[in-house]
Design a protein around this motif. Structure first.
Motif, short mmCIF file in Angstrom:
data_model
loop_
_atom_site.label_atom_id
_atom_site.label_comp_id
_atom_site.label_asym_id
_atom_site.label_seq_id
_atom_site.Cartn_x
_atom_site.Cartn_y
_atom_site.Cartn_z
N LYS A 97 -3.08 4.49 0.88
CA LYS A 97 -3.57 5.52 -0.02
C LYS A 97 -2.43 6.27 -0.71
CE LYS A 97 -6.88 9.35 -0.22
NZ LYS A 97 -7.83 10.19 0.57
N GLU A 98 -1.36 6.52 0.05
CA GLU A 98 -0.24 7.26 -0.51
C GLU A 98 0.53 6.45 -1.57
OE1 GLU A 98 1.14 4.83 2.92
OE2 GLU A 98 -0.55 6.16 2.52
N ASP A 99 0.33 5.13 -1.58
CA ASP A 99 1.04 4.27 -2.54
C ASP A 99 0.20 3.94 -3.77
OD1 ASP A 99 3.40 4.03 -1.00
OD2 ASP A 99 2.42 2.52 0.27
N GLN A 159 -3.00 8.37 -7.36
CA GLN A 159 -3.71 9.42 -6.65
C GLN A 159 -5.03 9.82 -7.31
OE1 GLN A 159 -2.65 10.61 -3.45
NE2 GLN A 159 -1.59 8.68 -3.88
#
Length: 486
Positions: free
Chosen positions: A43-45, A48
């Motif tokens: 998710k962080e990659d 967003q």
């Protein structure tokens, strides 16, 4: 106050905090039930806002990107028949049936004229990482069996227009009454338009699918359900799944399931005789004009039997001059006609022939990845193109069990299997599975909806073999390629 008493009070306070935390984590159930499966990676990659990947090297390949119990059974209400839809830019919708209260809510056919059923959905704006906390209803809540809808066939006309076609009335459900007897509601199929704005859909009104020249039920009753018998088709409905859209959304293809199901009065009254009736819809604004594609309904049961070898039909592609179908087999047919392989038909007026794919009843998932399949090869997730010509099919290999994913080579257009994976969800024990749906996101990752697993507790009067949980899953192509060996 003694040190011992102070210690005991401190211990009680700590235990109270632990129990409060457990209840909070139980997804509002008010008990110590663990939260639903919710695995996510990368998710962080991802972007967003959209949840889409822009760098191929950051797409997870060693496990699922997301696994989430998107519809959670509550008490005597159950969810079935998921359909996942990507509308672009990370917006995803997951549709399903909400069957209320009665033990019949777990039956394979939710719409039978006696049960209240709603078509519900949830949405995600970031490719399935986060979902609505509340259910939304297609066309509003039914409120009664007279307004019930089920078995959603979902057509994405463009990025802001969607059509749901669904079974209503008596559908193809088998009840204590035969068609024509007092109390048995006549079948009908209805459609509704939706306008998409972000993750919201504004719905019009349900409208009956009708031919201009005759009633659908009258055309169906002209066809005998089995050679050598006097029985005729007398029911019709939809099979859940994605609908086939033609000509940039100006036309759609709809395959109606036609049937004679008999009744549950005695074992001798039970029937399972099915076929199809294909319609083309011409879209103009928020109305659809319907016409028959094939001259008459096509009967699949040519033998003198009461339980035929084929069940529901789903369109998976083609045109109005050469539609393409797959047909699920019936495990209940007598051994003389039973063939537990997925059926396929191509072209008008064609009956099914068996493929090599071992299968049973239930709705299957299919997505055509022509030019979009890369497998283990690198590609640009911002603009996936020039990939291989493959498709992905998901379906159960046994009755209510062993959901499998197949990579199919489109070159022969003959369901040529290049790889197989028996799908599993972590923390879900057993092999229980049924219907499925599948689609592709703009970054080339694959999303799916699965009926999978069964609840730990079965309400009194329910059939434990027909209660499933509904999951959303998202995978990278490399992960699928590793699992399927292709």
């Amino acid at each position: 106050m003694s040190k011992k008493i102070i210690y005991l009070l401190s211990l009680l306070m700590a235990l109270s905090l632990v129990f409060a935390s457990c209840k909070k984590n139980a997804a509002g159930t008010g008990d110590l039930t663990p939260p639903p499966v919710d695995n996510e990676t990368g998710k962080e990659d991802a972007n967003q806002d959209t949840g889409l990947f822009e760098d191929y090297n950051k797409i997870p390949v060693s496990g699922a990107i997301k696994e989430y119990e998107v519809f959670q059974n509550t008490g005597r209400d159950t969810y079935r028949n998921p359909v996942v839809v990507s509308v672009g830019n990370g917006v995803v919708f997951a549709f399903g049936e909400l069957r209320y209260e009665t033990p019949g809510a777990a039956n394979d056919v939710g719409i039978n004229g006696e049960n209240t059923v709603d078509i519900v959905y949830k949405s995600s704006q970031n490719s399935g990482y986060d979902w609505d906390s509340q259910l939304k209803y297609v066309g509003g809540q039914a409120g009664s069996k007279e307004n019930a809808h089920g078995a959603p066939n979902v057509f994405l006309l463009n990025n802001n227009k969607i059509v749901v076609v669904a079974t209503a009335g008596g559908g193809i459900g088998r009840t204590a009454y035969k068609v024509g007897e007092t109390g048995k509601v006549e079948s009908r199929v209805e459609y509704i338009f939706g306008t998409i704005s972000g993750t919201e859909i504004s719905w019009g009104k349900w409208t009956e699918v009708q031919l201009s020249s005759s009633k659908i039920i009258d055309e169906i009753k002209k066809v005998k359900a089995a050679t050598g018998r006097e029985e005729v088709f007398n029911q019709y409905g939809t099979a859940p799944g994605r609908g086939v859209v033609l000509n940039s959304g100006s036309n759609i293809l709809l395959s109606l399931v036609v049937a004679n199901q008999g009744s549950t009065k005695t074992e001798a009254d039970i029937r399972e005789l099915m076929g199809r009736y294909v319609l083309k819809g011409t879209v103009a604004g928020n109305t659809i004009t319907w016409e028959a594609v094939e001259g008459q309904p096509i009967a699949y049961t040519t033998q003198n039997v009461t339980l035929g070898p084929w069940k529901e039909t789903q369109l998976y592609g083609g045109t109005d001059t050469e539609p393409k179908f797959f047909v699920v087999p019936s495990p209940w047919a007598p051994s003389s006609v039973k063939n537990l392989k997925l059926g396929r038909a191509k072209g008008k007026n064609q009956t099914p022939t068996a493929t090599s794919i071992v299968a049973s009843e239930g709705a299957a998932g299919y997505v055509d990845l022509t030019g979009k399949w890369f497998g283990k090869n690198t590609y640009n997730p911002k603009d996936p193109k020039n990939g291989g010509n493959y498709s992905i099919l998901t379906h159960v290999q046994e009755t209510g069990a062993n959901l499998a994913m197949y990579v199919l080579d489109n070159a022969s257009d003959n369901f040529d299997v290049k790889g197989t994976w028996k799908v599993s969800i972590p923390d879900v024990t057993g092999t229980a599975a049924k219907s499925s749906s599948i689609d592709v996101l703009p970054d080339g990752t694959i999303i799916a909806g699965f009926e999978f697993g069964r609840p730990a507790e079965v309400p009194e009067g329910f059939d434990s073999g027909k209660l499933y949980k509904v999951f959303f899953a998202r995978y990278s192509q490399a992960y699928i390629a590793n699992k399927t060996g292709n």
